[in-house]
Scaffold this motif. Structure first.
Motif, short mmCIF file in Angstrom:
data_model
loop_
_atom_site.label_atom_id
_atom_site.label_comp_id
_atom_site.label_asym_id
_atom_site.label_seq_id
_atom_site.Cartn_x
_atom_site.Cartn_y
_atom_site.Cartn_z
N LEU A 48 -11.80 13.76 3.73
CA LEU A 48 -13.22 13.65 3.40
C LEU A 48 -13.66 12.19 3.40
O LEU A 48 -14.73 11.85 3.94
CB LEU A 48 -13.48 14.29 2.04
CG LEU A 48 -14.93 14.28 1.57
CD1 LEU A 48 -15.83 15.01 2.56
CD2 LEU A 48 -15.04 14.91 0.18
N ALA A 49 -12.85 11.32 2.80
CA ALA A 49 -13.21 9.90 2.74
C ALA A 49 -13.30 9.30 4.14
O ALA A 49 -14.22 8.52 4.44
CB ALA A 49 -12.18 9.14 1.90
N LEU A 50 -12.36 9.66 5.00
CA LEU A 50 -12.35 9.13 6.35
C LEU A 50 -13.56 9.63 7.14
O LEU A 50 -14.21 8.88 7.87
CB LEU A 50 -11.06 9.53 7.06
CG LEU A 50 -10.88 9.04 8.50
CD1 LEU A 50 -11.06 7.54 8.60
CD2 LEU A 50 -9.51 9.44 9.03
N THR A 51 -13.89 10.90 6.99
CA THR A 51 -15.04 11.46 7.68
C THR A 51 -16.33 10.77 7.24
O THR A 51 -17.15 10.35 8.08
CB THR A 51 -15.15 12.97 7.41
OG1 THR A 51 -14.00 13.62 7.94
CG2 THR A 51 -16.40 13.55 8.05
N PHE A 52 -16.52 10.62 5.96
CA PHE A 52 -17.73 9.96 5.46
C PHE A 52 -17.79 8.50 5.90
O PHE A 52 -18.87 7.98 6.22
CB PHE A 52 -17.78 10.06 3.93
CG PHE A 52 -18.36 11.34 3.42
CD1 PHE A 52 -19.14 12.16 4.23
CD2 PHE A 52 -18.15 11.73 2.11
CE1 PHE A 52 -19.68 13.34 3.75
CE2 PHE A 52 -18.69 12.91 1.62
CZ PHE A 52 -19.46 13.72 2.45
N GLU A 53 -16.65 7.84 5.91
CA GLU A 53 -16.62 6.43 6.32
C GLU A 53 -17.08 6.29 7.76
O GLU A 53 -17.89 5.42 8.09
CB GLU A 53 -15.21 5.88 6.15
CG GLU A 53 -15.05 4.42 6.56
CD GLU A 53 -13.61 3.97 6.45
OE1 GLU A 53 -12.98 3.77 7.51
OE2 GLU A 53 -13.13 3.83 5.32
N GLU A 54 -16.57 7.14 8.62
CA GLU A 54 -16.92 7.06 10.04
C GLU A 54 -18.37 7.46 10.28
O GLU A 54 -19.08 6.83 11.07
CB GLU A 54 -15.98 7.93 10.86
CG GLU A 54 -14.55 7.41 10.89
CD GLU A 54 -13.66 8.24 11.80
OE1 GLU A 54 -14.13 9.27 12.33
OE2 GLU A 54 -12.49 7.87 11.96
N LEU A 55 -18.83 8.51 9.60
CA LEU A 55 -20.21 8.95 9.79
C LEU A 55 -21.21 7.92 9.28
O LEU A 55 -22.29 7.75 9.87
CB LEU A 55 -20.43 10.29 9.09
CG LEU A 55 -19.70 11.49 9.69
CD1 LEU A 55 -20.00 12.76 8.88
CD2 LEU A 55 -20.10 11.71 11.15
#
Length: 229
Positions: A48-55
């Motif tokens: 989740l953290a990685l997805t939000f960071e990239e988005l």
């Protein structure tokens, strides 16, 4: 900065295509429920953290929201497990936008949609590994007919990425036999929130829906209110 490489052997993980392969690789007979729980929670948090960071860096979600706001008709589709994601997004968007249609293959079929596609129409397509052929073919034909595609997927190399107007990439690495739904659901929530925030008439539609829900007795009365009365 967190990267996809931070996940344990992510390249190996992508080779585990089926739930059966992932079960055999990830589950051990001697692992305790507590240890497995810790592994799942850690993996979900990181995905989740990685997805939000990239988005947050890419601007893909605001771009997708703008497409939905400018569309004449909004179609949402996904098959298999992805059908649940499509239904989730459809439920949220239809509360504040008109002309939101769930292409579920029953009430509304790809054939019906494809007979009347316009350039102002947008298809939100969910496709996760193993990439259902029905979704891929529908997306290809929708694009060929002149419509635009918002693609929500788990890989930058997934089918339809080359024709998508907006691409929302989510990370689904998990410690379970099933790929994680956490980041996908979060991306749906983010997209519906950004779209609703700029939708004309959203407040009016929500107010009308509340009134109609009361008239239809859809929900149980507020228990606190009953106590006060």
């Amino acid at each position: 900065m967190t990267t996809i490489d931070d996940f344990d052997d992510s390249e190996h993980d992508r080779t585990l295509v089926s739930p059966g392969e992932r079960f055999g690789d990830r589950f051990r007979t001697n692992i305790s429920a507590e240890a497995l729980q810790a592994r799942v929670i850690e993996a979900e948090t990181r995905a989740l953290a990685l997805t939000f960071e990239e988005l947050s860096r890419s601007g893909d979600v605001p771009r997708a929201a703008a497409l939905l706001l400018g569309a004449r008709r909004r179609y949402i589709s996904g098959r298999g497990k992805a059908a649940a994601y499509a239904e989730l997004l459809g439920a949220d968007l239809s509360a504040t936008l008109s002309n939101v249609f769930l292409v579920d293959g029953r009430a509304l079929t790809p054939l019906t949609v494809l007979t009347d596609v316009r350039a102002s129409d947008v298809l939100v397509a969910f496709t996760m590994r193993r990439y259902r052929e029905e979704t891929v073919r529908f997306g290809e034909l929708f694009h060929k007919a002149g419509g635009q595609i918002v693609l929500i997927t788990d890989s930058a190399d997934a089918p339809l990425t080359d024709i998508a107007t907006a691409l929302i990439h989510v990370h689904t690495h998990s410690a379970s036999y099933a790929d994680s739904p956490t980041a996908v659901a979060a991306a749906c929530h983010l997209l519906s929130t950004l779209t609703t925030a700029s939708a004309k008439g959203a407040r009016r539609r929500l107010t009308v829906r509340d009134e109609l829900a009361a008239d239809l007795h859809l929900y149980r009365p507020d228990s606190d209110k009953e106590d006060r009365e």
